[in-house]
Design a protein around this motif. Structure first.
Motif, PDB file in Angstrom:
ATOM      1  N   ILE A  85       0.816  -1.217   0.000  1.00  0.00           N
ATOM      2  CA  ILE A  85       0.000   0.000   0.000  1.00  0.00           C
ATOM      3  C   ILE A  85       0.855   1.274   0.000  1.00  0.00           C
ATOM      4  CG2 ILE A  85      -1.717   1.317   1.299  1.00  0.00           C
ATOM      5  CD1 ILE A  85      -2.929  -1.342   2.188  1.00  0.00           C
ATOM      6  N   PRO A  86       1.958   1.345   0.764  1.00  0.00           N
ATOM      7  CA  PRO A  86       2.780   2.565   0.726  1.00  0.00           C
ATOM      8  C   PRO A  86       3.280   2.904  -0.682  1.00  0.00           C
ATOM      9  CG  PRO A  86       3.377   1.245   2.624  1.00  0.00           C
ATOM     10  CD  PRO A  86       2.452   0.399   1.799  1.00  0.00           C
ATOM     11  N   LEU A  87       3.713   1.898  -1.440  1.00  0.00           N
ATOM     12  CA  LEU A  87       4.160   2.151  -2.812  1.00  0.00           C
ATOM     13  C   LEU A  87       2.993   2.597  -3.677  1.00  0.00           C
ATOM     14  CD1 LEU A  87       6.248   2.071  -5.089  1.00  0.00           C
ATOM     15  CD2 LEU A  87       5.754  -0.370  -5.361  1.00  0.00           C
ATOM     16  N   ALA A  88       1.834   1.962  -3.521  1.00  0.00           N
ATOM     17  CA  ALA A  88       0.658   2.332  -4.310  1.00  0.00           C
ATOM     18  C   ALA A  88       0.283   3.788  -4.068  1.00  0.00           C
ATOM     19  CB  ALA A  88      -0.506   1.416  -3.967  1.00  0.00           C
ATOM     20  N   LYS A  89       0.361   4.252  -2.824  1.00  0.00           N
ATOM     21  CA  LYS A  89       0.045   5.647  -2.517  1.00  0.00           C
ATOM     22  C   LYS A  89       1.030   6.591  -3.203  1.00  0.00           C
ATOM     23  CE  LYS A  89      -2.231   4.919   1.964  1.00  0.00           C
ATOM     24  NZ  LYS A  89      -2.132   5.146   3.424  1.00  0.00           N
ATOM     25  N   LYS A  90       2.297   6.196  -3.252  1.00  0.00           N
ATOM     26  CA  LYS A  90       3.305   7.028  -3.916  1.00  0.00           C
ATOM     27  C   LYS A  90       3.038   7.115  -5.413  1.00  0.00           C
ATOM     28  CE  LYS A  90       7.051   5.879  -0.690  1.00  0.00           C
ATOM     29  NZ  LYS A  90       8.358   5.186  -0.570  1.00  0.00           N
ATOM     30  N   VAL A  91       2.639   5.988  -6.024  1.00  0.00           N
ATOM     31  CA  VAL A  91       2.331   5.992  -7.455  1.00  0.00           C
ATOM     32  C   VAL A  91       1.149   6.903  -7.732  1.00  0.00           C
ATOM     33  CG1 VAL A  91       1.580   4.587  -9.410  1.00  0.00           C
ATOM     34  CG2 VAL A  91       3.282   3.675  -7.828  1.00  0.00           C
ATOM     35  N   ALA A  92       0.119   6.827  -6.885  1.00  0.00           N
ATOM     36  CA  ALA A  92      -1.054   7.694  -7.052  1.00  0.00           C
ATOM     37  C   ALA A  92      -0.675   9.162  -6.888  1.00  0.00           C
ATOM     38  CB  ALA A  92      -2.142   7.306  -6.060  1.00  0.00           C
ATOM     39  N   GLN A  93       0.274   9.443  -5.990  1.00  0.00           N
ATOM     40  CA  GLN A  93       0.701  10.816  -5.752  1.00  0.00           C
ATOM     41  C   GLN A  93       1.406  11.419  -6.958  1.00  0.00           C
ATOM     42  OE1 GLN A  93       3.023  10.600  -2.161  1.00  0.00           O
ATOM     43  NE2 GLN A  93       1.218  10.395  -0.830  1.00  0.00           N
ATOM     44  N   VAL A  94       1.994  10.560  -7.804  1.00  0.00           N
ATOM     45  CA  VAL A  94       2.607  11.043  -9.043  1.00  0.00           C
ATOM     46  C   VAL A  94       1.557  11.784  -9.873  1.00  0.00           C
ATOM     47  CG1 VAL A  94       3.691  10.338 -11.214  1.00  0.00           C
ATOM     48  CG2 VAL A  94       4.372   9.245  -9.075  1.00  0.00           C
ATOM     49  N   PHE A  95       0.294  11.382  -9.745  1.00  0.00           N
ATOM     50  CA  PHE A  95      -0.812  11.984 -10.483  1.00  0.00           C
ATOM     51  C   PHE A  95      -1.562  13.021  -9.652  1.00  0.00           C
ATOM     52  CE2 PHE A  95       0.109   8.052 -12.526  1.00  0.00           C
ATOM     53  CZ  PHE A  95      -0.196   8.233 -13.861  1.00  0.00           C
ATOM     54  N   GLY A  96      -1.138  13.242  -8.410  1.00  0.00           N
ATOM     55  CA  GLY A  96      -1.850  14.169  -7.551  1.00  0.00           C
ATOM     56  C   GLY A  96      -3.221  13.667  -7.173  1.00  0.00           C
ATOM     57  N   THR A  97      -3.371  12.341  -7.128  1.00  0.00           N
ATOM     58  CA  THR A  97      -4.668  11.761  -6.794  1.00  0.00           C
ATOM     59  C   THR A  97      -4.521  10.770  -5.646  1.00  0.00           C
ATOM     60  OG1 THR A  97      -6.632  10.687  -7.743  1.00  0.00           O
ATOM     61  CG2 THR A  97      -4.486   9.850  -8.438  1.00  0.00           C
ATOM     62  N   GLU A  98      -5.635  10.161  -5.262  1.00  0.00           N
ATOM     63  CA  GLU A  98      -5.633   9.191  -4.178  1.00  0.00           C
ATOM     64  C   GLU A  98      -6.108   7.839  -4.682  1.00  0.00           C
ATOM     65  OE1 GLU A  98      -8.064  10.777  -1.088  1.00  0.00           O
ATOM     66  OE2 GLU A  98      -6.620  12.350  -0.541  1.00  0.00           O
ATOM     67  N   LEU A  99      -5.903   6.827  -3.880  1.00  0.00           N
ATOM     68  CA  LEU A  99      -6.330   5.482  -4.242  1.00  0.00           C
ATOM     69  C   LEU A  99      -7.847   5.360  -4.151  1.00  0.00           C
ATOM     70  CD1 LEU A  99      -3.659   3.397  -2.279  1.00  0.00           C
ATOM     71  CD2 LEU A  99      -3.682   3.885  -4.735  1.00  0.00           C
ATOM     72  N   GLY A 100      -8.415   4.545  -5.037  1.00  0.00           N
ATOM     73  CA  GLY A 100      -9.837   4.269  -4.999  1.00  0.00           C
ATOM     74  C   GLY A 100     -10.216   3.473  -3.761  1.00  0.00           C
ATOM     75  N   GLU A 101     -11.492   3.510  -3.413  1.00  0.00           N
ATOM     76  CA  GLU A 101     -11.973   2.843  -2.206  1.00  0.00           C
ATOM     77  C   GLU A 101     -12.361   1.391  -2.504  1.00  0.00           C
ATOM     78  OE1 GLU A 101     -12.104   3.974   0.869  1.00  0.00           O
ATOM     79  OE2 GLU A 101     -11.258   5.916   0.314  1.00  0.00           O
ATOM     80  N   CYS A 102     -11.809   0.488  -1.738  1.00  0.00           N
ATOM     81  CA  CYS A 102     -12.217  -0.918  -1.801  1.00  0.00           C
ATOM     82  C   CYS A 102     -12.023  -1.540  -0.423  1.00  0.00           C
ATOM     83  CB  CYS A 102     -11.436  -1.690  -2.859  1.00  0.00           C
ATOM     84  SG  CYS A 102      -9.660  -1.830  -2.546  1.00  0.00           S
ATOM     85  N   THR A 103     -12.795  -2.572  -0.150  1.00  0.00           N
ATOM     86  CA  THR A 103     -12.740  -3.248   1.141  1.00  0.00           C
ATOM     87  C   THR A 103     -12.290  -4.679   0.936  1.00  0.00           C
ATOM     88  OG1 THR A 103     -14.539  -1.883   1.993  1.00  0.00           O
ATOM     89  CG2 THR A 103     -14.045  -3.909   3.188  1.00  0.00           C
TER      90      THR A 103
END
Length: 323
Positions: A19-37
């Motif tokens: 998850i930490p890497l995924a958040k960094k990738v999303a930050q490259v776009f200035g966005t956040e991760l989608g919601e899933c459970t």
């Protein structure tokens, strides 16, 4: 400050692998991760629910398949199926580390080719594209019947070492095994060095030997997967025995299995540089390890996939801002 990526036809989702890497990738776009459970029943079954609409959306699922490998692969397959049933336009799988890639052929009779099996499962689940990082062997791309982009980490390591002035005639890039020569040659081209090869013995009585000149030179060992640390540790001993000065190492994927911390800390290696493609507990990190991020490289690749622009600059440059 990264500008917000306004294209709503693109959404990122992360599973539990990294998850930490995924958040960094999303930050490259200035966005956040989608919601899933993601839930697990008492018997171990995995349940996934996407908490927002993905109808007609280009989706990217980020999942590293480090330990526990099988659980994380199952999460991925269930998520792909959920995306397909939710009418996502495309389902691109971002695998920073592709587990089971080492089982890419039948070395002995009656063995499976598990790298092909995993590829079949991902395709059959409904993925439309795969983006990965430093496959164990590039031929694994051919196991898929969908487009596969295999990025390389050598430019990242080259930038790290060049920033430290670790290049030129005083250094030599070393492959710790015969099968990694191409990887060593690639890094050596970036650093303007020669290469050497450690041919490690197959038995305890066979000490192995070094092919190439390492005497009075600083050595940089390079490999794709850092698991137990023994390959690096044994190679560093041979290099020291052959007159090497300081010894460094880099690896694309730091799995750091049990015992790796102690093995690397007790080795002759001054610094082990790895990417954050795999998420491991900090208690398993040796003191001589350095992490660099692959998030900008992955993020730029996602952007180029989404915008249908060339990927080739990512394979040939070392001085770009996104690295």
């Amino acid at each position: 400050m990264v500008a917000k990526y306004e294209d709503e036809s693109l959404k990122f989702f992360s599973l539990n692998g990294n998850i930490p890497l995924a958040k960094k990738v999303a930050q490259v776009f200035g966005t956040e991760l989608g919601e899933c459970t993601i839930k697990s029943f008492s018997d171990g079954e995995i349940s996934i629910s996407i908490e927002e609409s993905v109808r007609g959306v280009n989706t990217f699922i980020i999942q590293a398949t480090n330990q526990p490998v099988n659980d994380y692969y199952m999460e991925l397959l269930i998520m792909i199926d959920a995306m397909k049933r939710a009418s996502a336009k495309t389902i691109s799988v971002v695998l920073p580390y592709y587990a089971y890639a080492r089982q890419d052929r039948t070395a002995n009779p009656h063995e499976p080719i598990t790298a092909k099996l995993i590829a079949n499962l991902i395709v059959e689940a409904g993925a439309t594209r795969v983006l990965t990082l430093d496959l164990h062997t590039v031929q694994v791309q051919g196991f898929f019947d969908i487009p596969v982009d295999n990025l390389f980490t050598m430019p990242l390591f080259a930038q790290y070492y060049r920033a430290k002035g670790m290049c030129g005639d005083d250094y030599v890039v070393v492959s710790p095994k015969n099968s990694g020569v191409q990887r060593a040659r690639s890094l050596a081209e970036y650093l303007d060095t020669t290469i050497a090869i450690v041919d490690q013995g197959e038995t305890e009585t066979d000490e192995g030997y070094v092919i190439g000149d390492v005497e009075n030179r600083n050595c940089i060992l390079v490999d794709d997967i850092l698991n137990s640390g023994k390959t690096f540790a044994n190679a560093s001993e041979l290099l020291k025995a052959n007159g090497a000065k300081e010894i460094y190492a880099c690896a694309s994927h730091a799995l750091l299995s049990d015992g790796a911390k102690e093995t690397l800390e007790q080795s002759e290696i001054a610094d082990v540089c790895v990417t954050d493609s795999c998420l491991t507990q900090e208690s398993r990190h040796p003191k001589n390890i350095t992490y660099i991020t692959c998030s900008k490289l992955l993020g730029e690749a996602v952007k180029r996939i989404h915008e249908n622009t060339p990927m080739s600059p990512l394979f040939s440059k070392v001085d770009k801002d996104f690295l």
